[in-house]
Design an enzyme around this catalytic site. Sequence first.
Site, PDB file in Angstrom:
ATOM      1  N   ASP A 121       0.826  -1.204   0.000  1.00 50.67           N
ATOM      2  CA  ASP A 121       0.000   0.000   0.000  1.00 50.67           C
ATOM      3  C   ASP A 121       0.865   1.262   0.000  1.00 50.67           C
ATOM      4  O   ASP A 121       0.407   2.344   0.343  1.00 50.67           O
ATOM      5  CB  ASP A 121      -0.963   0.022   1.191  1.00 50.67           C
ATOM      6  CG  ASP A 121      -0.251   0.079   2.535  1.00 50.67           C
ATOM      7  OD1 ASP A 121       0.987  -0.078   2.569  1.00 50.67           O
ATOM      8  OD2 ASP A 121      -0.934   0.280   3.563  1.00 50.67           O
ATOM      9  N   ASN A 155       0.270   6.393   4.134  1.00 52.51           N
ATOM     10  CA  ASN A 155       1.366   6.068   3.223  1.00 52.51           C
ATOM     11  C   ASN A 155       1.166   6.738   1.864  1.00 52.51           C
ATOM     12  O   ASN A 155       0.033   6.971   1.452  1.00 52.51           O
ATOM     13  CB  ASN A 155       1.444   4.550   3.034  1.00 52.51           C
ATOM     14  CG  ASN A 155       2.051   3.854   4.229  1.00 52.51           C
ATOM     15  OD1 ASN A 155       2.885   4.420   4.921  1.00 52.51           O
ATOM     16  ND2 ASN A 155       1.635   2.619   4.469  1.00 52.51           N
ATOM     17  N   CYS A 176       5.228   6.672  11.845  1.00 51.63           N
ATOM     18  CA  CYS A 176       5.029   5.264  11.497  1.00 51.63           C
ATOM     19  C   CYS A 176       5.252   4.467  12.772  1.00 51.63           C
ATOM     20  O   CYS A 176       5.669   5.012  13.797  1.00 51.63           O
ATOM     21  CB  CYS A 176       6.031   4.854  10.409  1.00 51.63           C
ATOM     22  SG  CYS A 176       5.727   3.225   9.688  1.00 51.63           S
ATOM     23  N   HIS A 177       4.934   3.186  12.759  1.00 53.59           N
ATOM     24  CA  HIS A 177       5.180   2.383  13.961  1.00 53.59           C
ATOM     25  C   HIS A 177       6.105   1.205  13.700  1.00 53.59           C
ATOM     26  O   HIS A 177       6.177   0.272  14.491  1.00 53.59           O
ATOM     27  CB  HIS A 177       3.862   1.897  14.568  1.00 53.59           C
ATOM     28  CG  HIS A 177       2.897   1.324  13.569  1.00 53.59           C
ATOM     29  ND1 HIS A 177       1.573   1.671  13.533  1.00 53.59           N
ATOM     30  CD2 HIS A 177       3.067   0.451  12.558  1.00 53.59           C
ATOM     31  CE1 HIS A 177       0.973   1.043  12.547  1.00 53.59           C
ATOM     32  NE2 HIS A 177       1.855   0.278  11.948  1.00 53.59           N
ATOM     33  N   HIS A 203      10.160   3.225   6.308  1.00 52.61           N
ATOM     34  CA  HIS A 203      10.215   1.870   5.757  1.00 52.61           C
ATOM     35  C   HIS A 203      11.623   1.522   5.288  1.00 52.61           C
ATOM     36  O   HIS A 203      11.794   0.614   4.467  1.00 52.61           O
ATOM     37  CB  HIS A 203       9.200   1.686   4.620  1.00 52.61           C
ATOM     38  CG  HIS A 203       7.780   1.662   5.099  1.00 52.61           C
ATOM     39  ND1 HIS A 203       6.742   1.239   4.308  1.00 52.61           N
ATOM     40  CD2 HIS A 203       7.231   2.005   6.277  1.00 52.61           C
ATOM     41  CE1 HIS A 203       5.607   1.331   4.984  1.00 52.61           C
ATOM     42  NE2 HIS A 203       5.885   1.800   6.186  1.00 52.61           N
ATOM     43  N   ASP A 262       9.215  -2.422   8.664  1.00 55.54           N
ATOM     44  CA  ASP A 262       8.915  -2.580   7.243  1.00 55.54           C
ATOM     45  C   ASP A 262      10.148  -2.536   6.355  1.00 55.54           C
ATOM     46  O   ASP A 262      10.057  -2.836   5.161  1.00 55.54           O
ATOM     47  CB  ASP A 262       7.920  -1.507   6.801  1.00 55.54           C
ATOM     48  CG  ASP A 262       6.566  -1.682   7.447  1.00 55.54           C
ATOM     49  OD1 ASP A 262       6.021  -2.788   7.368  1.00 55.54           O
ATOM     50  OD2 ASP A 262       6.064  -0.714   8.045  1.00 55.54           O
TER      51      ASP A 262
END
Length: 469
Positions: A121, A155, A176-177, A203, A262
């Site tokens: 995504d 995102n 982000c986590h 990411h 990620d």
Amino acid sequence: MGKAGLRVSIIGAGSAVFSMKIISDFCKVSSLSDSNIVLMDIDKTRVENVLVLAKELSQYFGAKLTFEIADTIKGAVEGSDFVINTAMAGGHGYLDLVRSIGEKHGYYRGIDAQNYNFVSDYLNLTNWNQMTLFLKIARTIEKYAPEAWYLQAANPVLEGTTLVSTQTGIKMVGFCHGHYGVEALAKFLGVSEYEWQVGGVNHGIWLTKFTTKEGKNLYEEIEKVAQNVKYEEFKPSNPFDDQLSPVAWEMYKMYGLFPVGDTVRNSTWKYHRNLETKIKWYGAPWGGADSEIGWKWYVEQLAQVVNVIDMFAKMLRSGVKINELKTGTPIDDYLKEILSEKLSGEQHVPFINSVVTNTPGRFVVNVLNNGKIKNVDNDVAVEICATVCGEKFEFEETHVPERIVNWYLKPRILLAKQALDAFLNKNVKLIADILERDPRTKSSEQVEKLISELYPIVIKKAKEIEEQE
């Protein structure tokens, strides 16, 4: 900032799982529990269901939150102190459409699946509608709430934070986590108390510090384990369980630091060429979250959650109390989370609290680099650790090894800049040039056919977002 009774807007509030985590956190932070939360989403049914759940949750915790629904971005933004954007323009239907067209023309998992950008995504080449939405929200803030903070949750965070920060003058930060992947690594090593730091781009973050409380370097333990890890023994519990996958260990050996969250998904073509390859490196049976099997699992789980939340809203309207809701399904874990006294782990509400109350808090933030990571372009968003107190950020000195900068970060940043250049100039020739370098491309005719079918849709969807109120 130092004011009570904040006005906080959530754009894309129909994303009930995320929205309810945020609202639950507001309920639990007493200094913010009298805020006015504005919910905005183009899906009226889902946002109204979120409203029902939110009111019940506020009552459950004894908070003084008030809620309203806004029909337009301007209506949500005007007068707000904070604007949280979690919206996915076009939803999963758009993701599926552009991916299917890409695969039709020979691009496995779609053209957005590029070297170092494989998260399903996290579209950046075809997501002109999403980029348009980002800028639209930011420029609305600039005009109608110039002192507000824009919190980027949707995102692609790397491209989105870079875009908004370079094209507008508003206050913004991306969240982000993925950094919670550190916890899985610590648990694997049997360490309960430790110091950590991450750095890189969204990411694409790396464990730049990992020590015991006493200062012992835990990379020594990682190195011992790395020599004896048996890849064939890796059995993921779900498609997203990849922090200790063979990919992660291979990336560690290649780059010298451990990839976090990620980042493990955003590896190279070596791990993503086809489903068989994905299964080899990310584990059976799914082959990671971004394979055709893994993503199908995720979408099905998400649909189940949405259906159950709709059911919850219906039950609450009939008089059932939120603590009486039971399903006997994994969604119960979600209920336990939002009803727990603990915060969700999302950073948005703690960040707001630190800004408003001048209470120092440590966060992993996405902001323009401006020298924070050496040898990385200043005009691109990096993801690093910072202590926030009021509106003052104290960034931790972050050393990212040259190997990672040159072999991982710079190629990923180049792709982000290329994607933004193509978007800002609406130049499909630039997209074609990217695809000419793609290993899946067999001929220029293939590229031309793909672009002639896909980009009229991309341009049309972006225009629709621009014309929406």
